[in-house]
Design a protein around this motif. Structure first.
Motif, PDB file in Angstrom:
ATOM      1  N   GLY A 257      40.532  70.180   8.961  1.00 58.84           N
ATOM      2  CA  GLY A 257      41.317  69.153   9.644  1.00 58.84           C
ATOM      3  C   GLY A 257      42.355  68.510   8.753  1.00 58.84           C
ATOM      4  N   GLY A 258      42.092  68.496   7.453  1.00 59.28           N
ATOM      5  CA  GLY A 258      43.059  67.938   6.511  1.00 59.28           C
ATOM      6  C   GLY A 258      44.148  68.907   6.111  1.00 59.28           C
ATOM      7  N   LEU A 259      44.003  70.189   6.484  1.00 57.99           N
ATOM      8  CA  LEU A 259      45.002  71.195   6.120  1.00 57.99           C
ATOM      9  C   LEU A 259      45.981  71.505   7.242  1.00 57.99           C
ATOM     10  CD1 LEU A 259      42.769  73.795   4.213  1.00 57.99           C
ATOM     11  CD2 LEU A 259      44.295  72.110   3.210  1.00 57.99           C
ATOM     12  N   VAL A 260      45.516  71.541   8.500  1.00 64.32           N
ATOM     13  CA  VAL A 260      46.418  71.885   9.605  1.00 64.32           C
ATOM     14  C   VAL A 260      47.487  70.798   9.741  1.00 64.32           C
ATOM     15  CG1 VAL A 260      44.696  73.247  10.831  1.00 64.32           C
ATOM     16  CG2 VAL A 260      44.904  70.790  11.324  1.00 64.32           C
ATOM     17  N   GLN A 261      48.632  71.194  10.259  1.00 62.87           N
ATOM     18  CA  GLN A 261      49.765  70.266  10.320  1.00 62.87           C
ATOM     19  C   GLN A 261      49.653  69.236  11.442  1.00 62.87           C
ATOM     20  OE1 GLN A 261      53.644  72.209  10.157  1.00 62.87           O
ATOM     21  NE2 GLN A 261      52.748  73.965   9.082  1.00 62.87           N
ATOM     22  N   ASN A 262      48.937  69.579  12.520  1.00 65.50           N
ATOM     23  CA  ASN A 262      48.903  68.698  13.685  1.00 65.50           C
ATOM     24  C   ASN A 262      47.463  68.536  14.172  1.00 65.50           C
ATOM     25  OD1 ASN A 262      49.445  67.224  15.972  1.00 65.50           O
ATOM     26  ND2 ASN A 262      50.807  68.736  16.914  1.00 65.50           N
ATOM     27  N   PRO A 263      46.617  67.836  13.398  1.00 67.84           N
ATOM     28  CA  PRO A 263      45.218  67.662  13.816  1.00 67.84           C
ATOM     29  C   PRO A 263      45.098  66.628  14.938  1.00 67.84           C
ATOM     30  CG  PRO A 263      45.615  66.477  11.771  1.00 67.84           C
ATOM     31  CD  PRO A 263      46.894  67.207  12.096  1.00 67.84           C
ATOM     32  N   VAL A 264      44.658  67.083  16.094  1.00 69.45           N
ATOM     33  CA  VAL A 264      44.453  66.172  17.222  1.00 69.45           C
ATOM     34  C   VAL A 264      43.171  65.386  17.028  1.00 69.45           C
ATOM     35  CG1 VAL A 264      44.036  66.059  19.715  1.00 69.45           C
ATOM     36  CG2 VAL A 264      45.719  67.674  18.805  1.00 69.45           C
ATOM     37  N   GLU A 265      42.127  66.083  16.562  1.00 67.76           N
ATOM     38  CA  GLU A 265      40.821  65.442  16.394  1.00 67.76           C
ATOM     39  C   GLU A 265      39.955  66.308  15.489  1.00 67.76           C
ATOM     40  OE1 GLU A 265      36.967  63.955  19.089  1.00 67.76           O
ATOM     41  OE2 GLU A 265      38.667  64.951  20.049  1.00 67.76           O
ATOM     42  N   VAL A 266      39.168  65.654  14.640  1.00 68.11           N
ATOM     43  CA  VAL A 266      38.080  66.304  13.922  1.00 68.11           C
ATOM     44  C   VAL A 266      36.802  65.635  14.404  1.00 68.11           C
ATOM     45  CG1 VAL A 266      36.998  66.772  11.700  1.00 68.11           C
ATOM     46  CG2 VAL A 266      39.487  66.858  11.906  1.00 68.11           C
ATOM     47  N   ARG A 267      35.968  66.405  15.092  1.00 71.03           N
ATOM     48  CA  ARG A 267      34.771  65.831  15.706  1.00 71.03           C
ATOM     49  C   ARG A 267      33.521  66.465  15.112  1.00 71.03           C
ATOM     50  NH1 ARG A 267      33.835  65.397  22.191  1.00 71.03           N
ATOM     51  NH2 ARG A 267      35.909  64.436  21.938  1.00 71.03           N
ATOM     52  N   ILE A 268      32.634  65.636  14.569  1.00 67.14           N
ATOM     53  CA  ILE A 268      31.337  66.098  14.087  1.00 67.14           C
ATOM     54  C   ILE A 268      30.301  65.697  15.133  1.00 67.14           C
ATOM     55  CG2 ILE A 268      29.683  66.073  12.203  1.00 67.14           C
ATOM     56  CD1 ILE A 268      32.480  67.127  11.445  1.00 67.14           C
ATOM     57  N   ILE A 269      29.633  66.685  15.720  1.00 69.13           N
ATOM     58  CA  ILE A 269      28.722  66.427  16.833  1.00 69.13           C
ATOM     59  C   ILE A 269      27.297  66.255  16.309  1.00 69.13           C
ATOM     60  CG2 ILE A 269      27.770  67.348  18.982  1.00 69.13           C
ATOM     61  CD1 ILE A 269      30.350  68.849  19.415  1.00 69.13           C
ATOM     62  N   PRO A 270      26.679  65.102  16.569  1.00 69.52           N
ATOM     63  CA  PRO A 270      25.294  64.887  16.131  1.00 69.52           C
ATOM     64  C   PRO A 270      24.348  65.919  16.749  1.00 69.52           C
ATOM     65  CG  PRO A 270      26.321  62.817  16.799  1.00 69.52           C
ATOM     66  CD  PRO A 270      27.253  63.909  17.222  1.00 69.52           C
ATOM     67  N   GLY A 271      23.432  66.438  15.934  1.00 68.58           N
ATOM     68  CA  GLY A 271      22.428  67.361  16.433  1.00 68.58           C
ATOM     69  C   GLY A 271      22.885  68.794  16.615  1.00 68.58           C
ATOM     70  N   LEU A 272      24.176  69.057  16.416  1.00 66.36           N
ATOM     71  CA  LEU A 272      24.698  70.402  16.621  1.00 66.36           C
ATOM     72  C   LEU A 272      24.473  71.257  15.384  1.00 66.36           C
ATOM     73  CD1 LEU A 272      26.368  72.396  18.376  1.00 66.36           C
ATOM     74  CD2 LEU A 272      28.417  71.492  17.251  1.00 66.36           C
TER      75      LEU A 272
ATOM     76  N   GLU B 193      25.245  75.917  21.942  1.00 66.55           N
ATOM     77  CA  GLU B 193      24.549  74.637  21.899  1.00 66.55           C
ATOM     78  C   GLU B 193      25.300  73.512  22.616  1.00 66.55           C
ATOM     79  OE1 GLU B 193      22.599  73.700  18.012  1.00 66.55           O
ATOM     80  OE2 GLU B 193      23.792  75.402  17.313  1.00 66.55           O
ATOM     81  N   ALA B 194      26.630  73.557  22.595  1.00 69.25           N
ATOM     82  CA  ALA B 194      27.426  72.471  23.194  1.00 69.25           C
ATOM     83  C   ALA B 194      28.576  73.036  24.027  1.00 69.25           C
ATOM     84  CB  ALA B 194      27.965  71.559  22.093  1.00 69.25           C
ATOM     85  N   PRO B 195      28.272  73.931  24.975  1.00 73.70           N
ATOM     86  CA  PRO B 195      29.356  74.577  25.730  1.00 73.70           C
ATOM     87  C   PRO B 195      30.165  73.614  26.577  1.00 73.70           C
ATOM     88  CG  PRO B 195      27.220  75.071  26.715  1.00 73.70           C
ATOM     89  CD  PRO B 195      26.939  74.419  25.395  1.00 73.70           C
ATOM     90  N   ASP B 196      29.499  72.595  27.136  1.00 74.90           N
ATOM     91  CA  ASP B 196      30.233  71.651  27.983  1.00 74.90           C
ATOM     92  C   ASP B 196      31.254  70.863  27.174  1.00 74.90           C
ATOM     93  OD1 ASP B 196      28.140  70.467  26.577  1.00 74.90           O
ATOM     94  OD2 ASP B 196      27.618  69.055  28.178  1.00 74.90           O
ATOM     95  N   THR B 197      30.884  70.464  25.974  1.00 69.52           N
ATOM     96  CA  THR B 197      31.817  69.722  25.120  1.00 69.52           C
ATOM     97  C   THR B 197      33.010  70.582  24.729  1.00 69.52           C
ATOM     98  OG1 THR B 197      30.040  68.352  24.218  1.00 69.52           O
ATOM     99  CG2 THR B 197      32.064  68.501  22.921  1.00 69.52           C
ATOM    100  N   LEU B 198      32.757  71.821  24.337  1.00 70.94           N
ATOM    101  CA  LEU B 198      33.853  72.704  23.936  1.00 70.94           C
ATOM    102  C   LEU B 198      34.752  73.037  25.124  1.00 70.94           C
ATOM    103  CD1 LEU B 198      32.072  75.137  21.451  1.00 70.94           C
ATOM    104  CD2 LEU B 198      33.315  73.019  20.972  1.00 70.94           C
ATOM    105  N   ALA B 199      34.170  73.264  26.289  1.00 73.63           N
ATOM    106  CA  ALA B 199      34.976  73.541  27.478  1.00 73.63           C
ATOM    107  C   ALA B 199      35.864  72.349  27.816  1.00 73.63           C
ATOM    108  CB  ALA B 199      34.069  73.884  28.658  1.00 73.63           C
ATOM    109  N   ASP B 200      35.314  71.152  27.681  1.00 73.21           N
ATOM    110  CA  ASP B 200      36.101  69.948  27.952  1.00 73.21           C
ATOM    111  C   ASP B 200      37.267  69.816  26.973  1.00 73.21           C
ATOM    112  OD1 ASP B 200      36.456  67.260  29.268  1.00 73.21           O
ATOM    113  OD2 ASP B 200      36.034  66.576  27.230  1.00 73.21           O
ATOM    114  N   LEU B 201      37.029  70.086  25.694  1.00 77.68           N
ATOM    115  CA  LEU B 201      38.097  69.995  24.695  1.00 77.68           C
ATOM    116  C   LEU B 201      39.176  71.054  24.940  1.00 77.68           C
ATOM    117  CD1 LEU B 201      35.945  69.351  21.500  1.00 77.68           C
ATOM    118  CD2 LEU B 201      37.398  67.703  22.704  1.00 77.68           C
ATOM    119  N   ILE B 202      38.758  72.262  25.312  1.00 81.74           N
ATOM    120  CA  ILE B 202      39.731  73.310  25.628  1.00 81.74           C
ATOM    121  C   ILE B 202      40.571  72.907  26.834  1.00 81.74           C
ATOM    122  CG2 ILE B 202      39.939  75.668  26.525  1.00 81.74           C
ATOM    123  CD1 ILE B 202      37.463  76.329  24.735  1.00 81.74           C
ATOM    124  N   GLY B 203      39.910  72.361  27.856  1.00 82.29           N
ATOM    125  CA  GLY B 203      40.650  71.907  29.031  1.00 82.29           C
ATOM    126  C   GLY B 203      41.680  70.843  28.691  1.00 82.29           C
TER     127      GLY B 203
END
Length: 296
Positions: free
Chosen positions: A253-268, A275-285
């Protein structure tokens, strides 16, 4: 891989720059915004299935098997392995599946994320990609920072390298091997279905490509390529990820030029798409809605 919204897959054979044949599946409406998925080490395109099932049905989904995995061709020599080969393959898939004048969201998990990052400097990537999701991945110091082998210092690093590169068959899935695999790659709260799918995919990977790609991963240094990624990028890490601990997500996240978000998911753990398909699908959407022109 059945999905609730995209029906029968169109199967393609795409040739990479060196002639390697790649198995590609395209699902969904031909005129829909395109999302291209690159899967992790030792699995296949089916590892993205739980995420695809949660996506908007109007999206056009492109999945492919990495070389040496699934139904794609296995290289005959060591020359067929390396980060530049991963980039060649992704760019060949982008050329074959992303319409002229359009851009896609590209999502990469683990080695699939390394594929995306290795492609950052490529002209095809810059032309065809409008946004990026990276989950449970890293671009450098993979063996050194892994915590999968619970030994101190140099012993832990040596154990991680041995795990990644050993050309040994994993053998049939059973209670013992499943327990070890869960400890290495999944979070404590992973569902039984996710654990079963993970075991089936990993045990289905041939030993030689698993070992050769593991060797590539231990030698990876992609910081300069990551700095070339200028499109909006979301980076996801797992709090319990032993193969690519959260340090990697923050580093990328500190290297890419346009970081929208760096998210660390508890328990993942390491297997975000399982493990977290709904979260990833939501972020892709959200990336599609904010950064992909659906009218072009």
């Amino acid at each position: 891989m059945a999905t609730r919204h995209v029906g029968q897959a169109q199967e393609l054979r795409v040739r990479s720059a060196d002639g390697t044949r790649l198995h590609v599946e395209v699902r969904g409406p031909a005129d829909g915004p395109t999302v291209v998925f690159s899967h992790c080490w030792s699995t296949s395109l089916a590892s993205w299935g739980p995420v695809v099932r949660d996506l908007d049905p109007d999206l056009r989904v492109v999945l492919y098997d990495q070389r040496g995995h699934g139904r794609s061709q296995t290289p005959l020599t060591r020359a067929g392995y390396g980060p530049e080969k991963l980039a060649d393959d992704l760019c060949a898939v982008l050329e074959a599946t992303v319409p002229s004048g359009r851009k896609a969201v590209v999502a990469g998990h683990s080695m699939g994320g390394m594929t995306v990052m290795a492609s950052g400097p490529r002209a095809t990537f810059k032309e065809k990609v409008g946004a990026v999701l990276l989950t449970n991945t890293g671009c450098t110091e993979l063996a050194d920072r892994a915590t999968a082998i619970p030994l101190p210092g140099a012993l832990g690093r040596l154990g991680s390298r041995a795990f990644l590169t050993a050309p040994l068959p994993l053998g049939p899935a059973n209670a013992g091997s499943a327990s070890v695999l869960r400890f290495l790659v999944m979070g404590k709260r992973s569902s039984p279905a996710a654990k079963r799918l993970c075991a089936r995919l990993v045990h289905g990977c041939a030993s030689v490509p698993r070992s050769e790609w593991g060797r590539v991963i231990t030698q990876l240094h992609l910081d300069d390529s990551v700095r070339e990624i200028a499109v909006p990028t979301i980076v996801v890490g797992g709090e319990e990820d032993k193969l690519t601990p959260p340090w990697h997500a923050r580093h990328v996240g500190g290297l890419v030029q346009n970081p929208v978000e760096v998210r660390i998911i508890p328990g993942l753990g390491h297997m975000g798409p399982l493990e977290a398909p709904d979260t990833l699908a939501d972020l892709i959407g959200k990336l599609v809605a904010s950064h992909i022109d659906t009218e072009s």
